[in-house]
Motif scaffolding. Structure first.
Motif, PDB file in Angstrom:
ATOM      1  N   ALA A 131       0.585   2.426 -17.745  1.00  0.00           N
ATOM      2  CA  ALA A 131       1.640   3.435 -17.601  1.00  0.00           C
ATOM      3  C   ALA A 131       1.433   4.247 -16.329  1.00  0.00           C
ATOM      4  O   ALA A 131       2.401   4.623 -15.657  1.00  0.00           O
ATOM      5  CB  ALA A 131       1.656   4.346 -18.826  1.00  0.00           C
ATOM      6  N   SER A 132       0.177   4.518 -15.988  1.00  0.00           N
ATOM      7  CA  SER A 132      -0.123   5.275 -14.781  1.00  0.00           C
ATOM      8  C   SER A 132       0.369   4.549 -13.536  1.00  0.00           C
ATOM      9  O   SER A 132       0.836   5.174 -12.578  1.00  0.00           O
ATOM     10  CB  SER A 132      -1.636   5.515 -14.686  1.00  0.00           C
ATOM     11  N   ALA A 133       0.271   3.214 -13.541  1.00  0.00           N
ATOM     12  CA  ALA A 133       0.727   2.437 -12.386  1.00  0.00           C
ATOM     13  C   ALA A 133       2.226   2.623 -12.166  1.00  0.00           C
ATOM     14  O   ALA A 133       2.687   2.756 -11.024  1.00  0.00           O
ATOM     15  CB  ALA A 133       0.393   0.959 -12.592  1.00  0.00           C
ATOM     16  N   PHE A 134       2.994   2.636 -13.241  1.00  0.00           N
ATOM     17  CA  PHE A 134       4.441   2.842 -13.111  1.00  0.00           C
ATOM     18  C   PHE A 134       4.738   4.231 -12.556  1.00  0.00           C
ATOM     19  O   PHE A 134       5.659   4.404 -11.755  1.00  0.00           O
ATOM     20  CB  PHE A 134       5.118   2.653 -14.466  1.00  0.00           C
ATOM     21  N   GLN A 135       3.968   5.228 -12.982  1.00  0.00           N
ATOM     22  CA  GLN A 135       4.180   6.571 -12.456  1.00  0.00           C
ATOM     23  C   GLN A 135       3.801   6.651 -10.988  1.00  0.00           C
ATOM     24  O   GLN A 135       4.457   7.336 -10.201  1.00  0.00           O
ATOM     25  CB  GLN A 135       3.366   7.574 -13.281  1.00  0.00           C
ATOM     26  N   SER A 136       2.718   5.960 -10.607  1.00  0.00           N
ATOM     27  CA  SER A 136       2.307   5.956  -9.204  1.00  0.00           C
ATOM     28  C   SER A 136       3.367   5.309  -8.316  1.00  0.00           C
ATOM     29  O   SER A 136       3.516   5.670  -7.150  1.00  0.00           O
ATOM     30  CB  SER A 136       0.986   5.210  -9.045  1.00  0.00           C
ATOM     31  N   LEU A 137       4.095   4.341  -8.874  1.00  0.00           N
ATOM     32  CA  LEU A 137       5.143   3.656  -8.120  1.00  0.00           C
ATOM     33  C   LEU A 137       6.485   4.379  -8.202  1.00  0.00           C
ATOM     34  O   LEU A 137       7.469   3.918  -7.617  1.00  0.00           O
ATOM     35  CB  LEU A 137       5.293   2.216  -8.633  1.00  0.00           C
ATOM     36  N   GLY A 138       6.526   5.474  -8.938  1.00  0.00           N
ATOM     37  CA  GLY A 138       7.767   6.220  -9.085  1.00  0.00           C
ATOM     38  C   GLY A 138       8.788   5.530  -9.957  1.00  0.00           C
ATOM     39  O   GLY A 138       9.993   5.783  -9.836  1.00  0.00           O
ATOM     40  N   LEU A 139       8.326   4.657 -10.863  1.00  0.00           N
ATOM     41  CA  LEU A 139       9.241   3.893 -11.715  1.00  0.00           C
ATOM     42  C   LEU A 139       9.314   4.492 -13.112  1.00  0.00           C
ATOM     43  O   LEU A 139       9.295   3.783 -14.117  1.00  0.00           O
ATOM     44  CB  LEU A 139       8.770   2.429 -11.803  1.00  0.00           C
ATOM     45  N   THR A 140       9.390   5.796 -13.169  1.00  0.00           N
ATOM     46  CA  THR A 140       9.483   6.474 -14.464  1.00  0.00           C
ATOM     47  C   THR A 140      10.776   7.276 -14.550  1.00  0.00           C
ATOM     48  O   THR A 140      11.323   7.705 -13.539  1.00  0.00           O
ATOM     49  CB  THR A 140       8.283   7.410 -14.672  1.00  0.00           C
ATOM     50  N   ILE A 181      -0.131   9.843  -1.372  1.00  0.00           N
ATOM     51  CA  ILE A 181       0.938   9.122  -2.061  1.00  0.00           C
ATOM     52  C   ILE A 181       0.815   7.619  -1.802  1.00  0.00           C
ATOM     53  O   ILE A 181       0.998   6.798  -2.705  1.00  0.00           O
ATOM     54  CB  ILE A 181       2.315   9.640  -1.606  1.00  0.00           C
ATOM     55  N   GLY A 182       0.487   7.257  -0.568  1.00  0.00           N
ATOM     56  CA  GLY A 182       0.342   5.843  -0.229  1.00  0.00           C
ATOM     57  C   GLY A 182      -0.793   5.184  -0.988  1.00  0.00           C
ATOM     58  O   GLY A 182      -0.657   4.060  -1.478  1.00  0.00           O
ATOM     59  N   ARG A 183      -1.914   5.888  -1.107  1.00  0.00           N
ATOM     60  CA  ARG A 183      -3.052   5.336  -1.847  1.00  0.00           C
ATOM     61  C   ARG A 183      -2.707   5.137  -3.316  1.00  0.00           C
ATOM     62  O   ARG A 183      -3.086   4.134  -3.931  1.00  0.00           O
ATOM     63  CB  ARG A 183      -4.273   6.228  -1.683  1.00  0.00           C
ATOM     64  N   GLN A 218       6.525  -5.272  16.414  1.00  0.00           N
ATOM     65  CA  GLN A 218       6.794  -5.767  15.068  1.00  0.00           C
ATOM     66  C   GLN A 218       5.532  -5.850  14.222  1.00  0.00           C
ATOM     67  O   GLN A 218       5.577  -5.638  13.015  1.00  0.00           O
ATOM     68  CB  GLN A 218       7.461  -7.146  15.153  1.00  0.00           C
ATOM     69  N   ILE A 219       4.402  -6.174  14.861  1.00  0.00           N
ATOM     70  CA  ILE A 219       3.177  -6.318  14.082  1.00  0.00           C
ATOM     71  C   ILE A 219       2.322  -5.052  14.128  1.00  0.00           C
ATOM     72  O   ILE A 219       1.159  -5.069  13.740  1.00  0.00           O
ATOM     73  CB  ILE A 219       2.350  -7.516  14.591  1.00  0.00           C
ATOM     74  N   ASN A 220       2.892  -3.973  14.615  1.00  0.00           N
ATOM     75  CA  ASN A 220       2.177  -2.701  14.638  1.00  0.00           C
ATOM     76  C   ASN A 220       1.788  -2.305  13.218  1.00  0.00           C
ATOM     77  O   ASN A 220       2.618  -2.245  12.316  1.00  0.00           O
ATOM     78  CB  ASN A 220       3.074  -1.621  15.259  1.00  0.00           C
ATOM     79  N   LEU A 221       0.494  -2.060  13.013  1.00  0.00           N
ATOM     80  CA  LEU A 221      -0.008  -1.776  11.670  1.00  0.00           C
ATOM     81  C   LEU A 221      -0.263  -0.290  11.442  1.00  0.00           C
ATOM     82  O   LEU A 221      -0.988   0.077  10.512  1.00  0.00           O
ATOM     83  CB  LEU A 221      -1.311  -2.562  11.442  1.00  0.00           C
ATOM     84  N   LYS A 222       0.349   0.559  12.273  1.00  0.00           N
ATOM     85  CA  LYS A 222       0.168   1.994  12.058  1.00  0.00           C
ATOM     86  C   LYS A 222       0.723   2.425  10.706  1.00  0.00           C
ATOM     87  O   LYS A 222       0.203   3.342  10.061  1.00  0.00           O
ATOM     88  CB  LYS A 222       0.848   2.777  13.185  1.00  0.00           C
ATOM     89  N   TRP A 223       1.788   1.754  10.279  1.00  0.00           N
ATOM     90  CA  TRP A 223       2.373   2.099   8.979  1.00  0.00           C
ATOM     91  C   TRP A 223       1.374   1.852   7.856  1.00  0.00           C
ATOM     92  O   TRP A 223       1.314   2.616   6.891  1.00  0.00           O
ATOM     93  CB  TRP A 223       3.640   1.281   8.729  1.00  0.00           C
ATOM     94  N   LEU A 224       0.579   0.788   7.989  1.00  0.00           N
ATOM     95  CA  LEU A 224      -0.421   0.483   6.970  1.00  0.00           C
ATOM     96  C   LEU A 224      -1.511   1.542   6.957  1.00  0.00           C
ATOM     97  O   LEU A 224      -1.974   1.967   5.886  1.00  0.00           O
ATOM     98  CB  LEU A 224      -1.023  -0.898   7.226  1.00  0.00           C
TER      99      LEU A 224
END
Length: 263
Positions: A194-203, A29-31, A15-21
Motif C-alpha cells: 500500500a505504501s508503494a501506491f501512496q509513494s506513486l501518488g496512486l491513492t 519525492i523522486g526517491r 537527448q541522453i542527458n541524465l540530469k533528470w535522473l
C-alpha cells in the motif's frame, strides 16, 4: 584543432542527458517514487517465484524440470542482473529514507501521511519497515548462499535442484529461518504494498481502503505461501518415501528407502 560537434551529435547529447535522473534520485519525492516502483516490481517477482516453488508440492520431477527450464533461458543473466539492481536500489533508498526520517523527526514516512489506512504497529511504521527490511536482507543473503551460490559447508550439493532445496528447508536451523523469514516478509509487504501506491501518488479516498485491504491479503498470501514450503514439503517427502520401506527390507539397502543424506 578538433572539429565542432555536428547539430545531430548535439541533439543526441541533449537527448541522453541524465540530469533528470540525478534530480530524481536526489529529491525526496523522486526517491520515494523510485522506491515505490522497485517495490512493486519486486512484488511481481515474488509472485512468480512463489508460483515456481509451489511445484515442490508436486515432487522432484516437476520441480527439477521447472528449474532446468529456468536455467536454460537465454535472458536469465539479464533478468538476474535486473533483479539485483532492483534489490540494491530498493535497499539503498530504504537506508537513505530512514536516515532522512531520523534526521528530521518532524517529517513522517510517506505512509504516515494518511492515518486512515495504516497498520496498527507497536512502533512507528517507518522504523518497522526498516527493521523488517533488514531481517529480510539477512534472509535473502542466506537464501543466496544456500541455493544460488551454493557454498554452505554443511550441505552436500547435487545436480538436483529439488534435492538441494529440500536440504535447505529440511535442515533444522534452516527450516526455522525459512519459516520466520517469509513471515517477516509478509508483514513487510502488508504495509509496503500500500505504501508503494501512496509513494506513486496512486491513492484516492474512494479506493485507498481497497488498496490497504489488498495489501494485507497480499502480504499474508506471500508470507504464508513461502512459509508453507518448509512446514509441509519435508513431511510430504518423508511420507511418499515410506511405502518403499514395506516392500523388501531384506534386499533393499537402507540408503534407498530414506531421503538422500543431503536432505
Amino acid at each position: 584543432m578538433d572539429p565542432a560537434p555536428s547539430p545531430a551529435s548535439s541533439n543526441l547529447a541533449r537527448q541522453i542527458n541524465l540530469k533528470w535522473l540525478h534530480r530524481l534520485i536526489t529529491s525526496s519525492i523522486g526517491r520515494k517514487f523510485i522506491m515505490g516502483v522497485t517495490g512493486l516490481l519486486l512484488c511481481g517477482f515474488l509472485v512468480g517465484h512463489l508460483a515456481g516453488n509451489f511445484l515442490l508440492f508436486k515432487g522432484e520431477k516437476d520441480f527439477n524440470e521447472y528449474a532446468e527450464w529456468i536455467h536454460h533461458q537465454k535472458l536469465l543473466p539479464l533478468i538476474e542482473l535486473g533483479l539485483l539492481l532492483l534489490f540494491l536500489a530498493h535497499i539503498y533508498l530504504a537506508f537513505v529514507t530512514t536516515f532522512e526520517n531520523r534526521k528530521a523527526r518532524d517529517q513522517k514516512y510517506v505512509v504516515k501521511e494518511s492515518k486512515q489506512y495504516d497498520l496498527t504497529l507497536p512502533i512507528p511504521a517507518h522504523n518497522w519497515m526498516f527493521i523488517s527490511g533488514s531481517i529480510i536482507l539477512g534472509f535473502l543473503l542466506l537464501h543466496l548462499v544456500d541455493l544460488r551460490i551454493g557454498i554452505r559447508p554443511d550441505f552436500v550439493y547435487t545436480d538436483s535442484a529439488y534435492a538441494n532445496t529440500m536440504q535447505a528447508i529440511s535442515n533444522p536451523i534452516g527450516r526455522i529461518a525459512y519459516i520466520v523469514g517469509p513471515i517477516i516478509l509478509g508483514f513487510h509487504l502488508a504495509h509496503g504494498f500500500a505504501s508503494a501506491f501512496q509513494s506513486l501518488g496512486l491513492t484516492h479516498p474512494k479506493y485507498s481502503g481497497l488498496i490497504y485491504k489488498f495489501s494485507i491479503v497480499f502480504g499474508i498470501a506471500i508470507g504464508a505461501g513461502f512459509a508453507s514450503l518448509p512446514i509441509l514439503v519435508p513431511g510430504m517427502a518423508n511420507r511418499s518415501a515410506k511405502p518403499a520401506t514395506t516392500t523388501s527390507t531384506a534386499t533393499t539397502p537402507a540408503s534407498a528407502v530414506d531421503l538422500p543424506a543431503h536432505d
